[in-house]
Design a protein around this motif. Structure first.
Motif, mmCIF file in Angstrom:
data_model
loop_
_atom_site.group_PDB
_atom_site.id
_atom_site.type_symbol
_atom_site.label_atom_id
_atom_site.label_comp_id
_atom_site.label_asym_id
_atom_site.label_seq_id
_atom_site.Cartn_x
_atom_site.Cartn_y
_atom_site.Cartn_z
ATOM 1 N N ILE A 294 0.841 -1.200 0.000
ATOM 2 C CA ILE A 294 0.000 0.000 0.000
ATOM 3 C C ILE A 294 0.874 1.247 0.000
ATOM 4 C CG2 ILE A 294 -1.666 1.342 1.363
ATOM 5 C CD1 ILE A 294 -2.865 -1.311 2.285
ATOM 6 N N VAL A 295 1.874 1.255 0.875
ATOM 7 C CA VAL A 295 2.740 2.427 1.018
ATOM 8 C C VAL A 295 3.554 2.675 -0.244
ATOM 9 C CG1 VAL A 295 4.690 3.367 2.319
ATOM 10 C CG2 VAL A 295 2.858 2.187 3.520
ATOM 11 N N ILE A 296 4.066 1.612 -0.864
ATOM 12 C CA ILE A 296 4.913 1.759 -2.050
ATOM 13 C C ILE A 296 4.080 1.962 -3.316
ATOM 14 C CG2 ILE A 296 6.576 0.532 -3.522
ATOM 15 C CD1 ILE A 296 7.651 -0.789 -0.956
ATOM 16 N N GLY A 297 2.872 1.405 -3.348
ATOM 17 C CA GLY A 297 2.041 1.490 -4.549
ATOM 18 C C GLY A 297 1.378 2.843 -4.751
ATOM 19 N N ILE A 298 1.030 3.512 -3.642
ATOM 20 C CA ILE A 298 0.335 4.803 -3.743
ATOM 21 C C ILE A 298 1.154 5.856 -4.496
ATOM 22 C CG2 ILE A 298 -0.411 6.781 -2.351
ATOM 23 C CD1 ILE A 298 -2.514 4.636 -2.569
ATOM 24 N N PRO A 299 2.488 5.969 -4.274
ATOM 25 C CA PRO A 299 3.261 6.950 -5.060
ATOM 26 C C PRO A 299 3.143 6.753 -6.562
ATOM 27 C CG PRO A 299 4.525 6.264 -3.155
ATOM 28 C CD PRO A 299 3.308 5.393 -3.196
ATOM 29 N N ASN A 300 3.013 5.514 -7.032
ATOM 30 C CA ASN A 300 2.788 5.279 -8.466
ATOM 31 C C ASN A 300 1.520 6.002 -8.917
ATOM 32 O OD1 ASN A 300 4.989 3.580 -8.459
ATOM 33 N ND2 ASN A 300 3.796 1.703 -8.344
ATOM 34 N N LEU A 335 11.278 2.182 -13.753
ATOM 35 C CA LEU A 335 12.643 2.166 -13.218
ATOM 36 C C LEU A 335 12.661 2.377 -11.708
ATOM 37 C CD1 LEU A 335 14.376 4.115 -16.085
ATOM 38 C CD2 LEU A 335 14.910 1.785 -15.394
ATOM 39 N N THR A 336 11.809 3.291 -11.209
ATOM 40 C CA THR A 336 11.782 3.510 -9.759
ATOM 41 C C THR A 336 11.284 2.268 -9.029
ATOM 42 O OG1 THR A 336 9.559 4.496 -9.907
ATOM 43 C CG2 THR A 336 11.444 5.993 -9.958
ATOM 44 N N ASN A 337 10.292 1.595 -9.584
ATOM 45 C CA ASN A 337 9.811 0.358 -8.962
ATOM 46 C C ASN A 337 10.840 -0.755 -9.081
ATOM 47 O OD1 ASN A 337 6.612 0.242 -8.139
ATOM 48 N ND2 ASN A 337 7.050 1.871 -9.605
ATOM 49 N N ASP A 365 6.195 -8.531 -5.670
ATOM 50 C CA ASP A 365 4.990 -7.750 -5.380
ATOM 51 C C ASP A 365 5.149 -6.283 -5.779
ATOM 52 O OD1 ASP A 365 3.752 -9.977 -4.422
ATOM 53 O OD2 ASP A 365 4.127 -9.560 -2.315
ATOM 54 N N VAL A 366 6.339 -5.734 -5.603
ATOM 55 C CA VAL A 366 6.582 -4.339 -5.996
ATOM 56 C C VAL A 366 6.387 -4.178 -7.506
ATOM 57 C CG1 VAL A 366 8.356 -2.562 -6.251
ATOM 58 C CG2 VAL A 366 8.087 -3.739 -4.072
ATOM 59 N N LEU A 367 6.907 -5.132 -8.288
ATOM 60 C CA LEU A 367 6.740 -5.066 -9.747
ATOM 61 C C LEU A 367 5.293 -5.312 -10.148
ATOM 62 C CD1 LEU A 367 9.988 -6.927 -10.893
ATOM 63 C CD2 LEU A 367 9.543 -4.460 -10.874
ATOM 64 N N VAL A 368 4.618 -6.186 -9.421
ATOM 65 C CA VAL A 368 3.197 -6.456 -9.693
ATOM 66 C C VAL A 368 2.361 -5.200 -9.489
ATOM 67 C CG1 VAL A 368 1.151 -7.628 -8.770
ATOM 68 C CG2 VAL A 368 3.198 -8.943 -9.277
ATOM 69 N N SER A 373 -0.758 -0.556 -11.457
ATOM 70 C CA SER A 373 -0.921 0.901 -11.497
ATOM 71 C C SER A 373 -0.943 1.416 -12.932
ATOM 72 C CB SER A 373 0.225 1.585 -10.733
ATOM 73 O OG SER A 373 0.292 1.152 -9.405
ATOM 74 N N ILE A 374 0.019 0.987 -13.741
ATOM 75 C CA ILE A 374 0.141 1.509 -15.108
ATOM 76 C C ILE A 374 -1.008 1.025 -15.991
ATOM 77 C CG2 ILE A 374 1.495 -0.336 -16.211
ATOM 78 C CD1 ILE A 374 2.301 3.403 -16.428
#
Length: 817
Positions: A294-300, A335-337, A365-368, A373-374
């Motif tokens: 949740i924390v890492i996905g929201i910035p996307n 790239l950031t992910n 999971d970060v790449l997923v 998001s995209i």
């Protein structure tokens, strides 16, 4: 590539939505199968000698961590009512049964294999007729008079074997050693054991008014697992609430908030499904992944929506804006992910099972969540109505504009002050790093007032501790334990006396103690004969203890070939640093007693395995961090094609790590298993803002053709707001982990938040300053070409003939704000 991808996404949006929906349903079913891990975390790789020694010990003597202890301290224990309550508790514990599912069948099993206390202690009786010892209980029935209790006390105290084991005469403390059914203990049904046990203890406390303490590795692990399960829910709820609040404050839009949360919640479901697909269980580390997503996905979502609103405000075409968002933002976010995923993935190379599992699942999971998001943000907003003026009003945030202009002014006219401040901070940073200590206790992540810690201190004070410490002696020959006039037994006795000099160790349990107990029985129970007899007496005793019935009682101390034996101690949770010093002193003394040419002596047990595991993880900290820096630098070199630019871009990201390490030194947070994660994770995330800034800078540099100052300041103005927004989400998002009851998780949340805070300052102040100061030295032709990072060109805009978004009859009705 991103132009073609934008066409595919927007032309096939319904198919993509259906596909994601189907996969999400499948992942939801898998997520229902997630299981908690109830075993002690494996920190050592399977190839490590300490791990191998511990596994060999388990295969010979069984697992050492299946006993919990229940203790009290009261001078009136031997009063009739209190003794009978203790007697009843001991026997009631042995009768605890819990529901259990085995081989698909539900049944009820006895989950306590033994409960030993002064109320049911055993003795050996010499049977001359059968030439054997008979095992009998000292307390054969519940006493009815005080005189009986007094008599039992006299008899019990005549057996030195139990002093320091079941009772401590000097402190009036006594305990019950409860051995748990291992099969139940390692399953989800273990909670039933502790609920039933706690109920009995409360009843005892109520009836006697005597405080009860409980400890032991199974109890500590069970309590930790329960807390992890509870905290996952708390972290998820807090992270959703905090990110939702921040999103709404930024965008002033329920739609932007709702659909961003929908994307990351789908990511959470997928993360749990992936965990099950890999066959992993929820541990104290993998339990952090759902809130991290949740924390890492929201910035996307923030970057995508911010760019979408910016594009729409420029030309008012919704589909054109969404296409441009994918083209302009997709590569940078990818790239950031990727760098964030690399930060997690470096743990795979530690070969520590718990870190490898965490690294694999977190990286995937970060790449997923990037791909979700995209795909979902452009598709969802293509179905919604065009943004209204109030939706893009956040782009004109006066306060944020003032903040960015202050940054521009500092970078333009006060670079010298920025450099001096940086040098001072780094100087203090290196001094702080010198203050860092390395340590690790099994319960050091729990607060000092936690009942687990206070109860553990009770047993350390009265019984020297509960942590298993084993010395395994291999004589290298069959019957070697008793061969050569039992010289090995006398060496074991000498070893026990040597280790007894250290106050950290309890009274030992060994074949020597068992023989001394037998010899006392052989001499009609006289306490003075609780000794290791001379060789002549051992020969007389031998015919009694070689009988199958008596031999079985010794099986926990010696293997079936009489070749390998163990000396078991309990010890205090003294910490890895003191433990390391202790072992350094003990090893030479062991070698002086047992000649390495004749014996193979191994020191093992949970306490030793934990020490070695902690040291192993700390040593791998530098390796994993160096690997993260190397891999991320490699990624950035493909992005910018300029070694000088890569080196400059690393500076603003290494300084936050230095300040965080310094903070640990200044406030006394040690390097330990629960804090070593911080640096690799934080570095992977810190680099994200650097990439966003440099990507925009390179884009502006190509447009401006001449001069470097204008591209730098334009990049700062363009990306500054989004960088501040995303960093705010990350800082507060990681901050939710400070709500944990585990010290390590609290440190993770606090220190990563602090690192990200320092990173946004260095990215917004130091990085632009360096670009302006070094000017042409950094602006190489290779950097301008940027072949692996296609700059969106206004002249090569989207062709609407190629991108036909077919209308859908039943479109999703727009939500009203």
């Amino acid at each position: 590539m991103w132009f073609n991808l934008s066409k595919i996404i927007l032309k096939n949006r319904l198919v993509i939505l259906i596909g994601i929906g189907v996969i999400t349903i499948m992942m939801s079913f898998l997520a229902l199968s997630t299981r908690m891990s109830y075993k002690m975390a494996q920190m050592l790789p399977k190839t490590d000698s300490t791990y191998i020694d511990y596994q060999n010990f388990i295969s010979t003597f069984g697992v050492d961590g299946s006993v919990i202890v229940i203790g009290i301290k009261n001078e009136k224990l031997f009063e009739l009512s209190n003794f009978n309550a203790w007697y009843d508790l001991t026997h009631d514990l042995k009768n605890i049964k819990v529901p259990f599912k085995k081989n698909g069948k539900k049944t009820v099993v006895n989950c306590i294999t033994e409960a030993l206390s002064i109320a049911n202690a055993y003795t050996l009786t010499r049977n001359d007729t059968k030439k054997q010892f008979d095992l009998e209980q000292l307390v054969t029935k519940r006493p009815t008079t005080q005189q009986e209790v007094d008599s039992l006390k006299t008899v019990l105290y005549s057996y030195p074997f139990y002093d320091g084991f079941l009772y401590a005469d000097s402190s009036h403390a006594t305990l019950i050693a409860v051995t748990l059914n291992r099969e139940v203990l390692d399953s989800k049904y273990r909670t039933g054991i502790f609920k039933a046990l706690d109920k009995l203890l409360v009843e005892f406390e109520t009836s006697t008014k005597i405080k009860v303490h409980k400890s032991g590795l199974p109890y500590i692990r069970a309590n930790s697992s329960t807390k992890v399960a509870d905290e996952i829910k708390i972290f998820l709820l807090l992270s959703i609430l905090i990110t939702a609040l921040i999103l709404y404050l930024f965008f002033r839009s329920f739609k932007a908030t709702l659909y961003s949360l929908l994307v990351v919640c789908i990511g959470v479901i997928w993360s749990l499904g992936i965990l099950v697909l890999f066959g992993y269980e929820i541990t104290i580390l993998t339990g952090l992944i759902p809130p991290l997503i949740i924390v890492i996905g929201i910035p996307n979502c923030i970057f995508l929506l911010n760019n979408y609103h910016t594009e729409f405000k420029n030309h008012g075409n919704k589909i054109k804006s969404l296409s441009r968002v994918i083209q302009k933002t997709g590569n940078a976010i990818f790239l950031t992910n990727t760098t964030t995923a690399v930060g997690f993935a470096t743990f795979i190379f530690t070969k520590s099972a718990i870190l490898v599992e965490f690294g694999i699942v977190a990286a995937i999971d970060v790449l997923v969540v990037f791909f979700l998001s995209i795909l979902l943000i452009p598709i969802i907003f293509s179905f919604l109505n065009e943004p209204k003026i109030k939706h893009t009003k956040h782009l004109e945030n006066k306060l944020m504009e003032k903040v960015v202009e202050i940054l521009v002014k500092l970078v333009s006219f006060h670079r010298k002050k920025i450099y001096i401040s940086t040098i001072v901070i780094v100087g203090f940073g290196f001094y702080g790093i010198s203050l860092i200590t390395t340590t690790g206790n099994i319960v050091d992540d729990l607060p000092t007032h936690d009942p687990i810690v206070t109860d553990l201190k009770f047993f350390e004070m009265n019984f020297k501790g509960v942590m298993p410490f084993e010395v395994v002696i291999d004589t290298k020959k069959k019957n070697g334990v008793f061969a050569d006039n039992a010289k090995t037994l006398y060496k074991i006795k000498k070893l026990q006396k040597t280790i007894a000099e250290y106050p950290q160790f309890s009274k030992p349990l060994s074949i020597v103690e068992a023989i001394q107990f037998s010899y006392q029985a052989y001499k009609k129970g006289k306490p003075k004969f609780y000794i290791l007899p001379p060789a002549t007496e051992l020969n007389k005793l031998k015919e009694y203890i070689t009988k199958d019935s008596t031999r079985k009682d010794f099986s926990s101390f010696i293997d079936k070939n009489n070749q390998i034996t163990r000396v078991s101690f309990q010890m205090a949770d003294i910490g890895t640093k003191e433990m390391d010093t202790l072992l350094t002193e003990i090893y030479p003394k062991i070698d002086s007693i047992f000649d390495p040419k004749e014996y193979k002596v191994t020191v093992t047990g949970t306490s030793v395995a934990f020490l070695k595991g902690t040291n192993y993880l700390v040593e791998n900290l530098i390796t994993s961090l160096a690997l993260a820096i190397l891999l991320i630098a490699t990624i950035m070199s493909t992005l910018f094609s300029s070694l000088r630019m890569v080196l400059i871009s690393l500076i603003p990201n290494i300084i936050p790590l230095i300040t965080t390490a310094a903070l640990m030194g200044y406030i006394g947070i040690p390097i330990k298993p629960s804090t070593i994660l911080i640096f690799s994770i934080a570095f992977g995330i810190c680099v994200d803002d650097t990439i966003h800034f440099l990507a925009k800078y390179r884009e502006e540099l190509k447009k401006q053709k001449v001069g470097i100052k204008k591209p730098v300041l334009l990049a700062l103005r363009e990306t500054g707001k989004s960088m501040i927004y995303t960093s705010t989400v990350l800082v507060f998002g990681f901050g939710v982990f400070t709500a944990s009851s585990f010290g390590g998780t609290i440190a993770l949340g606090f220190l990563v938040s602090f690192t990200l805070l320092m990173a946004i300052l260095t990215d917004l102040l130091l990085l632009p300053s360096l670009l302006l100061s070094l000017d042409k030295a950094l602006t190489t032709k290779a950097f301008k070409k940027e072949p692996l990072f296609d700059v969106f060109d206004e002249e090569e805009d989207i062709e609407f003939d190629d991108l036909e978004v077919k209308p859908i009859v039943h479109q999703t009705k727009d939500l009203n704000d």
